[in-house]
Design an enzyme around this catalytic site. Structure first.
Site, PDB file in Angstrom:
ATOM      1  N   SER A  33       0.728  -1.234   0.101  1.00  0.00           N
ATOM      2  CA  SER A  33       0.032  -0.049   0.143  1.00  0.00           C
ATOM      3  C   SER A  33       0.862   1.166   0.031  1.00  0.00           C
ATOM      4  CB  SER A  33      -0.896   0.093   1.185  1.00  0.00           C
ATOM      5  OG  SER A  33      -1.919   0.772   0.913  1.00  0.00           O
ATOM      6  N   ASP A  84      -9.635  -3.054  -5.755  1.00  0.00           N
ATOM      7  CA  ASP A  84      -8.974  -2.640  -4.625  1.00  0.00           C
ATOM      8  C   ASP A  84      -9.766  -2.255  -3.501  1.00  0.00           C
ATOM      9  OD1 ASP A  84      -5.790  -2.093  -3.746  1.00  0.00           O
ATOM     10  OD2 ASP A  84      -7.354  -0.766  -2.691  1.00  0.00           O
ATOM     11  N   HIS A 120      -6.830  -5.945  -0.516  1.00  0.00           N
ATOM     12  CA  HIS A 120      -6.075  -4.911  -0.382  1.00  0.00           C
ATOM     13  C   HIS A 120      -4.788  -5.506   0.194  1.00  0.00           C
ATOM     14  CE1 HIS A 120      -4.537  -0.692  -0.475  1.00  0.00           C
ATOM     15  NE2 HIS A 120      -3.892  -0.989   0.740  1.00  0.00           N
TER      16      HIS A 120
END
Length: 400
Positions: free
Chosen positions: A180, A276, A343
Site C-alpha cells: 500500500s 482494490d 488489499h
C-alpha cells in the site's frame, strides 16, 4: 474533500496496516522479530513524526539465501494536515515509542512451505512512521507548538545505509517491496535501490496494492488527488519524485503510480486487485461522496453490490487496467492483477500461498512472483477478467 477522506484513514489506518498473522515460524528463529532502532537517527535527520528514531526488523538469511536481501516497506496510511500528523505521532505510525516486535508471515516467512522462494533470505521490514510514503523532507509545527518532523526521505536513505553495514553491501540478489503506502514508496525508490548495488547483482522491485489511480469519486470530485496534493505540499516530497516527470507535470501527478512507472528502469512486478478494497472504500466512495447509506453495504463487501454499483466498479477496473498498459509493455516487468475484493496480498499466508489463495493462470501469487524474479518463465503477466469471474477469490482475503 481531503479532510472528509482522512477520517476513515485515521480511525482504521485503512491504507494497508500490515497486520502479521499468527502462523508459527520455524524453530531456527524466534517467532517474534524484534525491533532495531536506527543508529544515530537524530544526527542524520532521519526521525519519525515525533522526532523518535525509526526502526526496522531484520530476520537473518541462511543457507543458499544468506547473501540475498528482501526489503519490505510497511504501509499504513498518510497524513496530509498538521492535525492528522499530530494524531498520527501518538501511534506506531508516527513514533517508534509505540512499536513492538512483529511476526513475519506470507512473503516474509522463514518457513519453506509458506514462502518457498524467499524463506531463507535476509528479510527486513522497515517500519513506517513518516506519513508520506518515505518521501518527505520538511519540518512542521504541531498544534501544541512542538515540532513535527517530515523526514521520510531521510529515513529511507539512512536505513539503506545501515543495512549496507549489516551485509546488504555483499548481496547477490535483492528485492524491494512493500504494501500500500509502502508499496508506493517501493516505486518511488526503486531505481535508487538498484543504484546501491553493482550491476551484476540481480535487483528488482515489487509493488503490492500501491497502484493508486487518480479517479473521480461518486460525487464527481477527485478526493484522492486532493489528499495527495496536500501530502505533497505539506511534507515536500519533490526530491523523491522523478525529475523527468517534474519537468513536465505537477508534483501531485508525479506521485501517482501511473506516472511513476514511466520513469522506472528497474524490473518491477505490479500486484494489485482490479477492485482494490481500500481504493473503493476511500477514493471511489469516500464518506460524504454519496447520498445516504446506499454504498455502505457495497463497499463493505463487493458481494452486496447491486448490478448498477458493479457497473461503476467495472469502470474503476477499466481505468486501472488502462493505466497498467505501460507496465504490460515493459519486457522485464511482471503483473498479477486479480479481480478479488482485497488489499495487500504479500504479507498474508492466506493470499500469498495457501489452499485458497487467488490464482491466475493456475498460479498463486507466490508462484507467479517467483517465476518472474528467477526467470522461470519468459513472461509473467496476468490480468484477470471482470468480477465475479474468478472462483479462486476468497471472502477470507484481507480487505484492509
Amino acid at each position: 474533500m481531503a479532510t472528509e477522506l482522512l477520517s476513515p484513514l485515521l480511525l482504521l489506518l485503512l491504507l494497508a496496516v500490515v497486520t502479521f498473522s499468527c502462523s508459527p515460524v520455524a524453530a531456527r528463529t524466534p517467532e517474534l522479530v524484534e525491533l532495531t532502532l536506527l543508529a544515530g537517527a537524530r544526527e542524520k535527520g532521519a526521525v519519525c513524526l515525533d522526532g523518535s528514531p525509526p526502526g526496522y526488523h531484520l530476520q537473518r538469511g541462511f543457507g543458499s539465501g544468506a547473501h540475498n536481501w528482501l526489503v519490505y516497506l510497511q504501509g499504513g496510511g498518510w497524513c496530509n494536515t498538521t492535525e492528522s500528523c499530530s494524531e498520527r505521532k501518538m501511534t506506531e505510525f508516527g513514533s517508534s515509542k509505540f512499536m513492538e516486535a512483529v511476526e513475519f508471515t506470507g512473503m516474509l516467512s522463514n518457513r519453506h512451505q509458506e514462502n518457498p522462494d524467499f524463506h531463507n533470505w535476509n528479510i527486513v521490514v522497515v517500519r513506517y512512521c513518516d506519513g508520506a510514503s518515505f518521501a518527505g523532507d520538511a519540518d512542521g509545527e504541531d498544534l501544541d507548538g512542538t515540532k513535527l518532523f517530515f523526514r521520510g526521505l531521510h529515513i529511507w536513505e539512512a536505513v539503506v545505509d545501515e543495512l549496507m553495514t549489516k551485509g546488504m553491501d555483499t548481496a547477490k540478489q535483492a528485492l524491494l517491496t512493500g504494501c500500500s503506502a509502502g508499496s508506493l514508496a517501493a516505486l518511488l525508490h526503486c531505481d535508487n535501490f538498484r543504484k546501491q548495488f553493482p550491476q551484476d547483482v540481480s535487483v528488482k522491485c515489487l509493488s503490492d496494492a500501491g497502484f493508486f489511480i487518480d479517479e473521480k469519486d461518486l460525487s464527481g470530485e477527485r478526493s484522492l488527488r486532493s489528499l495527495i496534493n496536500a501530502i505533497v505540499h505539506l511534507q515536500n516530497v519533490r526530491e523523491a519524485l522523478p525529475k523527468g516527470c517534474l519537468a513536465n507535470k505537477d508534483p501531485t501527478e508525479c506521485f501517482f503510480p501511473a506516472e511513476l512507472i514511466k520513469s522506472i528502469s528497474t524490473p518491477t512486478f505490479i500486484l494489485n486487485s482490479e477492485y482494490d478494497s481500500w481504493q473503493i472504500r476511500n477514493a471511489l466512495a469516500p464518506n460524504g461522496s454519496y447520498p445516504g447509506q446506499a454504498w455502505s453495504s457495497c463497499k463493505a463487501d463487493i458481494r452486496n453490490c447491486s448490478s448498477t454499483q458493479i457497473d461503476v466498479l467495472h469502470g474503476f477496473r477499466k481505468k486501472l487496467v488502462s493505466e497498467l498498459k505501460v507496465a504490460e509493455d515493459k519486457k522485464d516487468w511482471g503483473l498479477f492483477i486479480d479481480s478479488c475484493f482485497t488489499h495487500c496480498q504479500t504479507p498474508f499466508r492466506i493470499s500469498w500461498i495457501s489452499r485458497i489463495s487467488p490464482r491466475l493462470g493456475n498460479k498463486t501469487i507466490a508462484e507467479s512472483v517467483g517465476d518472474w524474479y528467477f526467470g522461470r518463465r519468459e513472461e509473467v503477466k496476468y490480468i484477470d477478467c471482470k468480477y465475479p469471474c474468478n472462483p479462486t477469490c476468497s471472502s477470507r482475503l484481507p480487505t484492509a
